[in-house]
Design a protein around this motif. Structure first.
Motif, PDB file in Angstrom:
ATOM      1  N   SER A 172      39.080  40.899  44.401  1.00  0.00           N
ATOM      2  CA  SER A 172      38.452  41.804  43.430  1.00  0.00           C
ATOM      3  C   SER A 172      37.522  41.034  42.503  1.00  0.00           C
ATOM      4  O   SER A 172      36.382  41.455  42.252  1.00  0.00           O
ATOM      5  CB  SER A 172      39.533  42.520  42.610  1.00  0.00           C
ATOM      6  N   SER A 228      34.441  39.582  44.777  1.00  0.00           N
ATOM      7  CA  SER A 228      33.494  40.551  45.334  1.00  0.00           C
ATOM      8  C   SER A 228      32.543  41.075  44.260  1.00  0.00           C
ATOM      9  O   SER A 228      31.341  41.216  44.501  1.00  0.00           O
ATOM     10  CB  SER A 228      34.243  41.717  45.997  1.00  0.00           C
ATOM     11  N   VAL A 229      33.068  41.349  43.072  1.00  0.00           N
ATOM     12  CA  VAL A 229      32.222  41.813  41.974  1.00  0.00           C
ATOM     13  C   VAL A 229      31.323  40.683  41.477  1.00  0.00           C
ATOM     14  O   VAL A 229      30.149  40.900  41.159  1.00  0.00           O
ATOM     15  CB  VAL A 229      33.090  42.374  40.827  1.00  0.00           C
ATOM     16  N   TRP A 235      34.609  46.397  47.652  1.00  0.00           N
ATOM     17  CA  TRP A 235      35.529  46.363  46.504  1.00  0.00           C
ATOM     18  C   TRP A 235      36.470  47.564  46.585  1.00  0.00           C
ATOM     19  O   TRP A 235      37.678  47.434  46.375  1.00  0.00           O
ATOM     20  CB  TRP A 235      34.745  46.397  45.188  1.00  0.00           C
ATOM     21  N   GLN A 236      35.928  48.738  46.884  1.00  0.00           N
ATOM     22  CA  GLN A 236      36.740  49.950  46.996  1.00  0.00           C
ATOM     23  C   GLN A 236      37.720  49.852  48.157  1.00  0.00           C
ATOM     24  O   GLN A 236      38.842  50.346  48.082  1.00  0.00           O
ATOM     25  CB  GLN A 236      35.830  51.170  47.168  1.00  0.00           C
ATOM     26  N   TYR A 258      43.859  45.492  39.432  1.00  0.00           N
ATOM     27  CA  TYR A 258      42.676  45.291  40.271  1.00  0.00           C
ATOM     28  C   TYR A 258      41.392  45.469  39.451  1.00  0.00           C
ATOM     29  O   TYR A 258      40.453  44.682  39.558  1.00  0.00           O
ATOM     30  CB  TYR A 258      42.720  46.294  41.424  1.00  0.00           C
ATOM     31  N   SER A 259      41.375  46.508  38.597  1.00  0.00           N
ATOM     32  CA  SER A 259      40.224  46.752  37.730  1.00  0.00           C
ATOM     33  C   SER A 259      40.093  45.671  36.660  1.00  0.00           C
ATOM     34  O   SER A 259      38.986  45.314  36.258  1.00  0.00           O
ATOM     35  CB  SER A 259      40.346  48.119  37.059  1.00  0.00           C
ATOM     36  N   THR A 276      38.254  42.748  37.927  1.00  0.00           N
ATOM     37  CA  THR A 276      36.820  43.064  37.907  1.00  0.00           C
ATOM     38  C   THR A 276      36.234  42.854  36.516  1.00  0.00           C
ATOM     39  O   THR A 276      35.167  42.249  36.358  1.00  0.00           O
ATOM     40  CB  THR A 276      36.603  44.524  38.340  1.00  0.00           C
ATOM     41  N   SER A 330      35.772  39.297  35.613  1.00  0.00           N
ATOM     42  CA  SER A 330      34.576  38.768  36.269  1.00  0.00           C
ATOM     43  C   SER A 330      33.318  39.127  35.491  1.00  0.00           C
ATOM     44  O   SER A 330      32.461  38.264  35.233  1.00  0.00           O
ATOM     45  CB  SER A 330      34.475  39.323  37.701  1.00  0.00           C
TER      46      SER A 330
END
Length: 402
Positions: free
Chosen positions: A222, A225-226, A322-323, A344-345, A348, A351
């Motif tokens: 997560s 990827s972001v 990401w999804q 998970y959020s 993100t 990041s």
């Protein structure tokens, strides 16, 4: 009939995401002007960018609570008001310190927009197939905003116009949309939990993975990827300009190429996932292609390799993987979906908060260092994804045998 009633409302809600896409890149697109405007260094401007992630982290919990407690309409109005503060604040701030504080409203609005829009979709269109397909449009509208802004900025540069017009335009469009939403009819909230009878009869799902291995690997993914596409869109114009590939105003178009790839990939990814592709393997493949394209761009810097990298990052890093990682997280850990989604959020948000500042420091040593850092993150993400592939395949075999 119900779908017809809410069509304009949903269109208005997704209209906001155009400006979420612009907000993500508007500071990097105007970095040179903002350095002069705030009398700041590159690292200080990127520190302001990091404040968006900090604002999102600070408001993640409260946004969900307010959405459930006070309703979707009030929550989305808070989101729009926060974005207006962000866009106007960047222009009105005399220095980077005040801009840092006001930039946090960009993160606040990000969290409030998500926690109001997605529940409204589900409540307006209870059919899972319908609201799932509508959810894909979130990324498409973000990509549309990121496609349009570089052209607007390029036009202003070529005609020597005030750099702040996009900030003003975003604020005015959001204000107009806010005026409509003030009088719009929202669907009834479905957040009231049914009484104990339903809760006790429902079977408790069991987690299929080990969080210390699978969960941590997915949290790393997560974050990575972001980071890949956020760092890319922040710094690719400066990289292309520093390598004397294109002029400053033309360098902004690479972000539009990235956005085009991202827009196309949203629908492509959605289509192949429906056909039952192995998601962990697909994620690893996407990371591999992204890494190769970045490596070629760094080793052989040219117009062609930068275009290829922009399109590849758009398609393979920003087109929905990401999804897919979140879907895997919920599949492996169905027992506490809410907590896993928040973790998970959170990865993100961390990041979004730390990578602009880190890359801002690296850029002062040379823009190429920023992209070597991206490749390092890509390798870490690829290793994490391979762990997920190995563990997931073992899980599938165990389920088949049982």
């Amino acid at each position: 009939m119900k779908k017809e009633n809410y069509r304009l409302l949903i269109s208005s809600l997704y209209f906001n995401y155009i400006f979420q896409g612009m907000a993500a890149i508007i500071l990097s697109q105007n970095m040179a002007n903002l350095k002069i405007h705030w009398q700041a260094s590159t690292a200080q401007v990127t520190l302001v960018m990091s404040a968006i992630g900090l604002g999102r982290i600070l408001s993640l919990y409260f946004s969900g609570y307010i959405s459930d407690k006070f309703g979707r309409k009030k929550t989305v109005l808070i989101a729009i008001a926060s974005y207006m503060i962000f866009f106007c604040g960047m222009l009105l701030s005399p220095n980077y310190k005040l801009a840092f504080f006001l930039a946090m409203f960009g993160g606040v609005s990000n969290a409030f927009l998500d926690t109001s829009t997605y529940p409204t979709l589900v409540e307006a269109y209870p059919d899972e197939r319908v609201n799932s397909s509508l959810s894909v449009l979130n990324k498409a509208f973000i990509s549309l905003g990121q496609f349009l802004l570089p052209f607007i900025t390029r036009y202003l540069l070529q005609h020597d116009l005030f750099f702040g017009w996009p900030f003003i335009l975003c604020a005015l469009c959001l204000f107009a949309n806010m005026f409509y939403l003030l009088f719009a009819r929202f669907p009834k909230s479905a957040t009231l939990i049914k009484k104990d009878t339903d809760i006790t009869t429902a079977p408790t799902p069991k987690n299929r993975g080990k969080f210390k291995i699978d969960g941590i690997a997915l949290l790393i993914f997560s974050f990575v990827s972001v980071s890949l596409f956020n760092i890319f869109i922040l710094w690719i114009p400066q990289y292309a300009e520093s390598m004397q590939i294109v002029s400053h105003e033309n360098s902004l178009i690479f972000v539009s190429l990235y956005s085009t790839g991202s827009f196309i990939s949203v629908f492509f990814t959605s289509g192949i996932v429906k056909k039952g592709i192995n998601i962990p393997k697909f994620i690893s493949f996407c990371l591999l292609i992204s890494g190769i394209s970045l490596l070629l761009m760094l080793i052989y810097p040219s117009f062609a390799t930068v275009i290829a990298a922009a399109i590849c990052i758009g398609i393979f890093a920003a087109g929905g993987i990401w999804q897919l990682g979140l879907a895997l997280m919920l599949e492996l850990f169905p027992k506490k979906k809410g907590k896993c989604t928040s973790y998970y959020s959170l990865a993100t948000s961390v990041s979004i908060m730390v990578t602009p500042y880190i890359t801002g420091i690296l850029s002062e040593q040379g823009i190429a260092y920023v992209f070597w850092f991206v490749i390092l993150l890509n390798v870490i993400g690829l290793i994490a994804s391979l762990v997920i592939v190995h563990r997931y395949n073992k899980l599938v075999k165990r389920l088949v045998l049982s």
